[in-house]
Design a protein around this motif. Structure first.
Motif, PDB file in Angstrom:
ATOM      1  N   HIS A 145     127.403  70.125  77.553  1.00  0.00           N
ATOM      2  CA  HIS A 145     127.813  71.191  76.638  1.00  0.00           C
ATOM      3  C   HIS A 145     126.693  72.153  76.262  1.00  0.00           C
ATOM      4  CE1 HIS A 145     131.785  69.457  76.026  1.00  0.00           C
ATOM      5  NE2 HIS A 145     131.208  68.286  75.921  1.00  0.00           N
ATOM      6  N   CYS A 146     125.438  71.713  76.323  1.00  0.00           N
ATOM      7  CA  CYS A 146     124.323  72.581  75.929  1.00  0.00           C
ATOM      8  C   CYS A 146     123.439  72.976  77.105  1.00  0.00           C
ATOM      9  CB  CYS A 146     123.455  71.892  74.878  1.00  0.00           C
ATOM     10  SG  CYS A 146     124.287  71.554  73.329  1.00  0.00           S
ATOM     11  N   GLY A 147     123.627  72.339  78.242  1.00  0.00           N
ATOM     12  CA  GLY A 147     122.781  72.637  79.392  1.00  0.00           C
ATOM     13  C   GLY A 147     121.401  72.022  79.305  1.00  0.00           C
ATOM     14  N   LEU A 148     121.209  71.058  78.417  1.00  0.00           N
ATOM     15  CA  LEU A 148     119.899  70.430  78.239  1.00  0.00           C
ATOM     16  C   LEU A 148     119.709  69.311  79.261  1.00  0.00           C
ATOM     17  CD1 LEU A 148     117.246  69.832  76.849  1.00  0.00           C
ATOM     18  CD2 LEU A 148     118.514  68.603  75.068  1.00  0.00           C
ATOM     19  N   GLN A 149     118.711  69.470  80.104  1.00  0.00           N
ATOM     20  CA  GLN A 149     118.412  68.493  81.139  1.00  0.00           C
ATOM     21  C   GLN A 149     117.273  67.598  80.671  1.00  0.00           C
ATOM     22  OE1 GLN A 149     120.394  68.380  83.873  1.00  0.00           O
ATOM     23  NE2 GLN A 149     121.486  70.133  82.991  1.00  0.00           N
ATOM     24  N   ALA A 150     117.614  66.388  80.295  1.00  0.00           N
ATOM     25  CA  ALA A 150     116.612  65.394  79.909  1.00  0.00           C
ATOM     26  C   ALA A 150     117.137  64.031  80.331  1.00  0.00           C
ATOM     27  CB  ALA A 150     116.365  65.424  78.403  1.00  0.00           C
ATOM     28  N   LYS A 151     116.248  63.160  80.710  1.00  0.00           N
ATOM     29  CA  LYS A 151     116.680  61.829  81.138  1.00  0.00           C
ATOM     30  C   LYS A 151     115.786  60.771  80.489  1.00  0.00           C
ATOM     31  CE  LYS A 151     113.953  61.750  85.428  1.00  0.00           C
ATOM     32  NZ  LYS A 151     113.993  61.544  86.890  1.00  0.00           N
ATOM     33  N   ALA A 152     116.361  59.600  80.270  1.00  0.00           N
ATOM     34  CA  ALA A 152     115.619  58.501  79.660  1.00  0.00           C
ATOM     35  C   ALA A 152     115.867  57.230  80.455  1.00  0.00           C
ATOM     36  CB  ALA A 152     116.044  58.313  78.210  1.00  0.00           C
ATOM     37  N   ASP A 153     114.865  56.393  80.527  1.00  0.00           N
ATOM     38  CA  ASP A 153     114.951  55.136  81.268  1.00  0.00           C
ATOM     39  C   ASP A 153     114.363  54.006  80.430  1.00  0.00           C
ATOM     40  OD1 ASP A 153     115.944  56.034  83.950  1.00  0.00           O
ATOM     41  OD2 ASP A 153     114.096  57.220  83.864  1.00  0.00           O
ATOM     42  N   VAL A 154     115.033  52.865  80.458  1.00  0.00           N
ATOM     43  CA  VAL A 154     114.544  51.676  79.761  1.00  0.00           C
ATOM     44  C   VAL A 154     113.659  50.889  80.716  1.00  0.00           C
ATOM     45  CG1 VAL A 154     115.168  49.581  78.521  1.00  0.00           C
ATOM     46  CG2 VAL A 154     116.655  51.589  78.390  1.00  0.00           C
ATOM     47  N   LYS A 155     112.408  50.746  80.341  1.00  0.00           N
ATOM     48  CA  LYS A 155     111.471  49.958  81.153  1.00  0.00           C
ATOM     49  C   LYS A 155     111.437  48.501  80.691  1.00  0.00           C
ATOM     50  CE  LYS A 155     110.265  53.717  83.301  1.00  0.00           C
ATOM     51  NZ  LYS A 155     110.758  53.968  84.671  1.00  0.00           N
ATOM     52  N   THR A 156     111.443  48.313  79.370  1.00  0.00           N
ATOM     53  CA  THR A 156     111.429  46.980  78.774  1.00  0.00           C
ATOM     54  C   THR A 156     112.271  47.010  77.513  1.00  0.00           C
ATOM     55  OG1 THR A 156     109.144  46.666  79.542  1.00  0.00           O
ATOM     56  CG2 THR A 156     109.969  45.100  77.906  1.00  0.00           C
ATOM     57  N   ARG A 157     113.111  46.005  77.313  1.00  0.00           N
ATOM     58  CA  ARG A 157     113.919  45.947  76.099  1.00  0.00           C
ATOM     59  C   ARG A 157     113.075  45.424  74.936  1.00  0.00           C
ATOM     60  NH1 ARG A 157     119.015  46.759  75.577  1.00  0.00           N
ATOM     61  NH2 ARG A 157     119.541  46.401  77.765  1.00  0.00           N
ATOM     62  N   GLY A 158     113.227  46.052  73.769  1.00  0.00           N
ATOM     63  CA  GLY A 158     112.506  45.628  72.573  1.00  0.00           C
ATOM     64  C   GLY A 158     113.474  45.190  71.489  1.00  0.00           C
ATOM     65  N   LEU A 159     113.264  43.992  70.944  1.00  0.00           N
ATOM     66  CA  LEU A 159     114.207  43.405  69.999  1.00  0.00           C
ATOM     67  C   LEU A 159     113.487  42.925  68.743  1.00  0.00           C
ATOM     68  CD1 LEU A 159     116.043  41.271  72.688  1.00  0.00           C
ATOM     69  CD2 LEU A 159     116.888  43.403  71.706  1.00  0.00           C
ATOM     70  N   PHE A 160     114.256  42.776  67.684  1.00  0.00           N
ATOM     71  CA  PHE A 160     113.718  42.259  66.425  1.00  0.00           C
ATOM     72  C   PHE A 160     113.350  40.784  66.611  1.00  0.00           C
ATOM     73  CE2 PHE A 160     114.204  40.202  62.307  1.00  0.00           C
ATOM     74  CZ  PHE A 160     113.480  41.046  61.477  1.00  0.00           C
TER      75      PHE A 160
END
Length: 348
Positions: A145-160
């Motif tokens: 909807h906004c044309g914003l090109q960004a990507k994210a990747d999980v390398k390691t999960r972080g938990l409480f």
């Protein structure tokens, strides 16, 4: 800026620092998170504003944990800031990396060159979006909807309680917003009909796969019950709609139209999986409802000590049903995250 207005949460802080950095305005914000049980800056909020300031070469005063007041000064216009290709924001706790991402994303959208930010902290934290939500709901909406090109990747999960999660986000540069270098304005008024519901139930660490399977089955059972109840209600209404008050009849028709998924079969697919983790154990489930207009309505729940896995799955399904019945084109969690992008967009 008075950080205590409305619910007095962290969104005021995140939006304020982003507006200030993008427009080059000094910022003085008081009563930070005054409406929260632990007011003031928490580690994830602190690292968020420090990251924003670093990206644009500004300076901060009062940037420490529990601080209720922060002053930001933008970089002097006479001295250009050398763009960087990499940044790091580490909460050193299980504080949400998704809140860090919320702070950085609008700033990175207009960054002059492509850059990668590494966030460290909690990927699935209490009272914050899960990283699965940010990747599968927020970013796709902004891209579409906004044309914003960004990507994210999980390398390691972080938990409480240990944290230690690692997520990278890449954005900025010429490809971020295209040749116009502007966010597109958008108008989404019709969510369309429900086509499918999908999701993931996950156990991590010492928690067994069976718990994930129980979460998935409980969620699917409740969703099937809901869809079946809508079909039955529609059938009863059709058989008795020949008379009655006109206004009430119209109101009922509109209500049933919002829940039009009852007219056809809806595919439900919720997977169950287990992830190894060296230090932490946790469970969670995220559900997403997709529509013919490309809308995604989502809900998620973290497992709790002493709460049965089936109850966790049932709770997530109840939340998704409530979001759907509300009638919106986005869910309640996405609404406040979109405000800053709407304000920065060019157009209506």
């Amino acid at each position: 800026v008075d950080g205590s207005v409305l619910e007095g949460g962290g969104q005021i802080l995140r939006n304020s620092i982003a507006y200030a950095t993008l427009m080059g305005f000094p910022l003085h914000i008081q009563n930070i998170r005054a409406g929260r049980g632990k007011p003031g800056l928490r580690p994830q909020h602190l690292k968020g504003i420090q990251l924003a300031s670093e990206i644009v070469g500004g300076s901060l005063k009062g940037d420490e944990v529990q601080s209720m007041e922060v002053k930001f000064e933008p970089h002097g216009k006479d001295t250009p800031v050398e763009p960087k290709k990499e940044f790091l924001a580490d909460t050193k706790t299980a504080g949400s990396v998704c809140l860090l991402m919320q702070t950085a994303l609008p700033i990175v959208a207009f960054y002059p060159n492509e850059t990668t930010i590494t966030f460290k902290g909690g990927t699935n934290a209490i009272k914050a979006p899960m990283i699965e939500y940010s990747i599968s709901v927020l970013l796709p909406f902004l891209r579409t909807h906004c044309g914003l090109q960004a990507k994210a990747d999980v390398k390691t999960r972080g938990l409480f309680p240990h944290g230690g999660g690692v997520v990278t986000m890449t954005g900025g540069g010429p490809s971020s917003l295209g040749s116009s270098n502007t966010l597109s304005a958008f108008e989404v008024l019709d969510r369309g009909k429900l086509t499918k519901i999908e999701g993931e139930a996950v156990t991590v660490g010492k928690l067994p796969l069976k718990m994930a399977e129980e979460m998935a089955m409980a969620a699917e059972k409740h969703l099937k019950w809901y869809l079946s109840s809508i079909r039955q209600e529609k059938s009863r209404y059709d058989s008795s709609s020949s008379g009655g008050d006109g206004a009430k009849k119209k109101e009922k028709e509109q209500q049933l139209k919002k829940e039009e998924e009852g007219k056809a079969a809806v595919d439900i697919k919720i997977t169950a999986s287990h992830e190894e983790h060296p230090r932490s154990s946790a469970s969670f489930i995220i559900l997403r409802a997709h529509t013919t207009k490309g809308c995604i309505i989502a809900a998620s729940t973290l497992g709790e000590r002493g709460k049965r896995a089936s109850a966790v799955g049932h709770s997530a399904a109840q939340m998704l049903v409530a979001e759907w019945k509300a009638g919106g084109c986005v869910d309640s969690h996405l609404q406040d995250q979109l405000i800053i992008f709407m304000a920065l967009a060019k157009g209506c």
